[in-house]
Motif scaffolding. Sequence first.
Motif, PDB file in Angstrom:
ATOM      1  N   LEU A  63      23.100  -7.564  34.129  1.00 26.56           N
ATOM      2  CA  LEU A  63      23.098  -8.042  32.919  1.00 26.56           C
ATOM      3  C   LEU A  63      22.350  -7.070  31.915  1.00 26.56           C
ATOM      4  CD1 LEU A  63      23.542 -10.135  30.975  1.00 26.56           C
ATOM      5  CD2 LEU A  63      21.343 -11.468  31.653  1.00 26.56           C
ATOM      6  N   GLU A  64      23.294  -6.564  31.000  1.00 29.28           N
ATOM      7  CA  GLU A  64      22.535  -5.562  30.306  1.00 29.28           C
ATOM      8  C   GLU A  64      22.142  -6.105  29.000  1.00 29.28           C
ATOM      9  OE1 GLU A  64      25.871  -2.568  29.735  1.00 29.28           O
ATOM     10  OE2 GLU A  64      25.601  -1.737  31.780  1.00 29.28           O
ATOM     11  N   ALA A  65      21.203  -6.952  28.963  1.00 27.02           N
ATOM     12  CA  ALA A  65      20.418  -7.543  28.086  1.00 27.02           C
ATOM     13  C   ALA A  65      18.785  -7.573  28.546  1.00 27.02           C
ATOM     14  CB  ALA A  65      20.883  -8.876  27.872  1.00 27.02           C
ATOM     15  N   LYS A  66      17.983  -7.577  27.422  1.00 29.94           N
ATOM     16  CA  LYS A  66      16.623  -7.594  27.664  1.00 29.94           C
ATOM     17  C   LYS A  66      15.806  -8.849  27.501  1.00 29.94           C
ATOM     18  CE  LYS A  66      16.819  -3.012  25.617  1.00 29.94           C
ATOM     19  NZ  LYS A  66      16.444  -2.026  24.331  1.00 29.94           N
ATOM     20  N   LEU A  67      15.704  -9.469  28.633  1.00 32.42           N
ATOM     21  CA  LEU A  67      15.191 -10.998  28.945  1.00 32.42           C
ATOM     22  C   LEU A  67      13.906 -10.981  28.500  1.00 32.42           C
ATOM     23  CD1 LEU A  67      17.215 -11.998  32.206  1.00 32.42           C
ATOM     24  CD2 LEU A  67      17.986 -11.828  29.581  1.00 32.42           C
ATOM     25  N   GLY A  68      12.808 -10.054  28.546  1.00 29.87           N
ATOM     26  CA  GLY A  68      11.563  -9.949  28.193  1.00 29.87           C
ATOM     27  C   GLY A  68      10.514 -10.572  29.276  1.00 29.87           C
ATOM     28  N   SER A  69       9.645 -11.330  28.726  1.00 27.21           N
ATOM     29  CA  SER A  69       8.593 -11.804  29.686  1.00 27.21           C
ATOM     30  C   SER A  69       8.869 -13.293  29.852  1.00 27.21           C
ATOM     31  CB  SER A  69       7.205 -11.440  29.119  1.00 27.21           C
ATOM     32  OG  SER A  69       7.168 -12.204  27.753  1.00 27.21           O
ATOM     33  N   VAL A  70       9.209 -14.158  28.933  1.00 25.55           N
ATOM     34  CA  VAL A  70       9.382 -15.519  28.966  1.00 25.55           C
ATOM     35  C   VAL A  70      10.962 -15.988  29.074  1.00 25.55           C
ATOM     36  CG1 VAL A  70       8.912 -17.638  27.630  1.00 25.55           C
ATOM     37  CG2 VAL A  70       7.232 -15.695  27.670  1.00 25.55           C
ATOM     38  N   TYR A  71      11.276 -16.647  30.061  1.00 24.86           N
ATOM     39  CA  TYR A  71      12.799 -16.987  30.315  1.00 24.86           C
ATOM     40  C   TYR A  71      12.785 -18.199  31.257  1.00 24.86           C
ATOM     41  CZ  TYR A  71      11.715 -13.925  34.418  1.00 24.86           C
ATOM     42  OH  TYR A  71      11.064 -13.520  35.412  1.00 24.86           O
ATOM     43  N   THR A  72      14.016 -18.587  31.493  1.00 25.61           N
ATOM     44  CA  THR A  72      14.546 -19.230  32.589  1.00 25.61           C
ATOM     45  C   THR A  72      15.894 -18.998  33.013  1.00 25.61           C
ATOM     46  OG1 THR A  72      13.382 -21.405  31.878  1.00 25.61           O
ATOM     47  CG2 THR A  72      14.945 -21.620  33.289  1.00 25.61           C
ATOM     48  N   ILE A  73      16.023 -18.504  34.348  1.00 24.38           N
ATOM     49  CA  ILE A  73      17.257 -18.243  34.970  1.00 24.38           C
ATOM     50  C   ILE A  73      17.592 -19.135  35.900  1.00 24.38           C
ATOM     51  CG2 ILE A  73      18.300 -16.370  36.398  1.00 24.38           C
ATOM     52  CD1 ILE A  73      16.342 -14.275  35.246  1.00 24.38           C
ATOM     53  N   ASP A  74      18.702 -19.819  35.877  1.00 25.82           N
ATOM     54  CA  ASP A  74      19.206 -20.692  36.794  1.00 25.82           C
ATOM     55  C   ASP A  74      20.489 -20.319  37.135  1.00 25.82           C
ATOM     56  OD1 ASP A  74      19.140 -23.735  37.439  1.00 25.82           O
ATOM     57  OD2 ASP A  74      21.084 -23.884  36.245  1.00 25.82           O
ATOM     58  N   MET A  75      20.588 -20.628  38.497  1.00 25.31           N
ATOM     59  CA  MET A  75      21.963 -19.944  39.194  1.00 25.31           C
ATOM     60  C   MET A  75      22.222 -20.880  40.454  1.00 25.31           C
ATOM     61  SD  MET A  75      20.498 -16.216  40.367  1.00 25.31           S
ATOM     62  CE  MET A  75      18.770 -15.985  40.975  1.00 25.31           C
ATOM     63  N   SER A  76      23.400 -20.864  40.910  1.00 28.67           N
ATOM     64  CA  SER A  76      23.873 -21.462  42.172  1.00 28.67           C
ATOM     65  C   SER A  76      24.549 -20.434  42.887  1.00 28.67           C
ATOM     66  CB  SER A  76      24.871 -22.630  41.896  1.00 28.67           C
ATOM     67  OG  SER A  76      25.183 -23.110  43.220  1.00 28.67           O
ATOM     68  N   PHE A  77      23.928 -20.130  44.213  1.00 31.71           N
ATOM     69  CA  PHE A  77      24.383 -18.894  45.120  1.00 31.71           C
ATOM     70  C   PHE A  77      24.303 -19.298  46.499  1.00 31.71           C
ATOM     71  CE2 PHE A  77      20.161 -17.945  44.697  1.00 31.71           C
ATOM     72  CZ  PHE A  77      19.711 -17.471  45.788  1.00 31.71           C
ATOM     73  N   HIS A  78      24.912 -18.644  47.485  1.00 36.03           N
ATOM     74  CA  HIS A  78      24.682 -18.959  48.733  1.00 36.03           C
ATOM     75  C   HIS A  78      24.924 -17.322  49.368  1.00 36.03           C
ATOM     76  CE1 HIS A  78      29.189 -18.961  49.392  1.00 36.03           C
ATOM     77  NE2 HIS A  78      28.881 -18.299  50.263  1.00 36.03           N
ATOM     78  N   PHE A  79      24.168 -17.133  50.590  1.00 32.67           N
ATOM     79  CA  PHE A  79      24.209 -15.852  51.384  1.00 32.67           C
ATOM     80  C   PHE A  79      24.945 -16.444  52.508  1.00 32.67           C
ATOM     81  CE2 PHE A  79      20.106 -14.532  49.338  1.00 32.67           C
ATOM     82  CZ  PHE A  79      20.657 -13.402  48.422  1.00 32.67           C
ATOM     83  N   ASP A  80      25.917 -15.294  53.039  1.00 29.06           N
ATOM     84  CA  ASP A  80      26.707 -15.521  53.935  1.00 29.06           C
ATOM     85  C   ASP A  80      25.780 -15.405  55.364  1.00 29.06           C
ATOM     86  OD1 ASP A  80      28.865 -15.814  52.394  1.00 29.06           O
ATOM     87  OD2 ASP A  80      29.668 -13.625  52.808  1.00 29.06           O
ATOM     88  N   SER A  81      24.840 -14.290  55.303  1.00 31.01           N
ATOM     89  CA  SER A  81      24.046 -14.247  56.444  1.00 31.01           C
ATOM     90  C   SER A  81      22.720 -13.553  55.870  1.00 31.01           C
ATOM     91  CB  SER A  81      24.726 -12.942  57.377  1.00 31.01           C
ATOM     92  OG  SER A  81      24.645 -11.927  56.761  1.00 31.01           O
ATOM     93  N   PHE A  82      21.686 -13.457  56.709  1.00 29.08           N
ATOM     94  CA  PHE A  82      20.518 -13.146  56.287  1.00 29.08           C
ATOM     95  C   PHE A  82      19.876 -11.739  57.057  1.00 29.08           C
ATOM     96  CE2 PHE A  82      20.509 -17.632  55.744  1.00 29.08           C
ATOM     97  CZ  PHE A  82      20.279 -17.644  54.404  1.00 29.08           C
TER      98      PHE A  82
END
Length: 232
Positions: A63-82
């Motif tokens: 993400l070519e944006a500057k999020l700085g020091s205060v934020y919330t990132i919310d996402m849904s994902f999974h890994f196929d393996s670890f």
Amino acid sequence: MKFHSLMAAALLAVSMDSHAGLIHQFKLDGSLADSVGNASLVGLGGTVGATAYQFGANQGLRLEAKLGSVYTIDMSFHFDSFANYGRIVDFKNLLGGDNGFYASTDKLRLFGTSAIGGNLDANVDSRVTLTRDAQKMFKVYQNGELVFSVADTSGITDFGQNFAHFFRDNDGSNSGEANPGAVDYIRVYDAALSLDEVRALTPPDVDVPEPASLGLMGAGLALLGFTRRRRK
């Protein structure tokens, strides 16, 4: 009765003051575009599908944006393996060494600290939410529940002027600390959401108010109720 009306008005003002703006929303439903209208994500080798972005080991997103020091990132994902470690978020433009947010086998971990918690299952989506506030407190939620918090006094999770990278390790030629998987969506807010606000979040394809709107709605209903009671 005047007191009740004043209290409702105060609640409304607090809700306005606590507004958290949605600044990026990537639904990843056939496109890397930002539905809010800001910078698109950059794919780093994965594939955009109809409902998710599929990535191999060390094929992530930038993400070519500057999020700085205060934020919330919310996402849904999974890994196929670890692997032993799989990078989830890099805060230092891939130049900050090993520190960052990982899956440590099937646990969530902020490497560079002792903070670890949660539990990931292969091929099972998890909603993971990261918040960092003005007091440098970094919190991680999984499916709406707090799994760990840590005072980030050394600035590991402060993006500063750096771009954000997801699911990509420092060295693009080394996939030893990056897992394959898929991400359904990524959202970014310009404030650290509270526990209740995190719990209120729903997937972006569900048309419901954002956290601050929920607060405004509740305060507005309270004000309406007090006003009607006064008329009676």
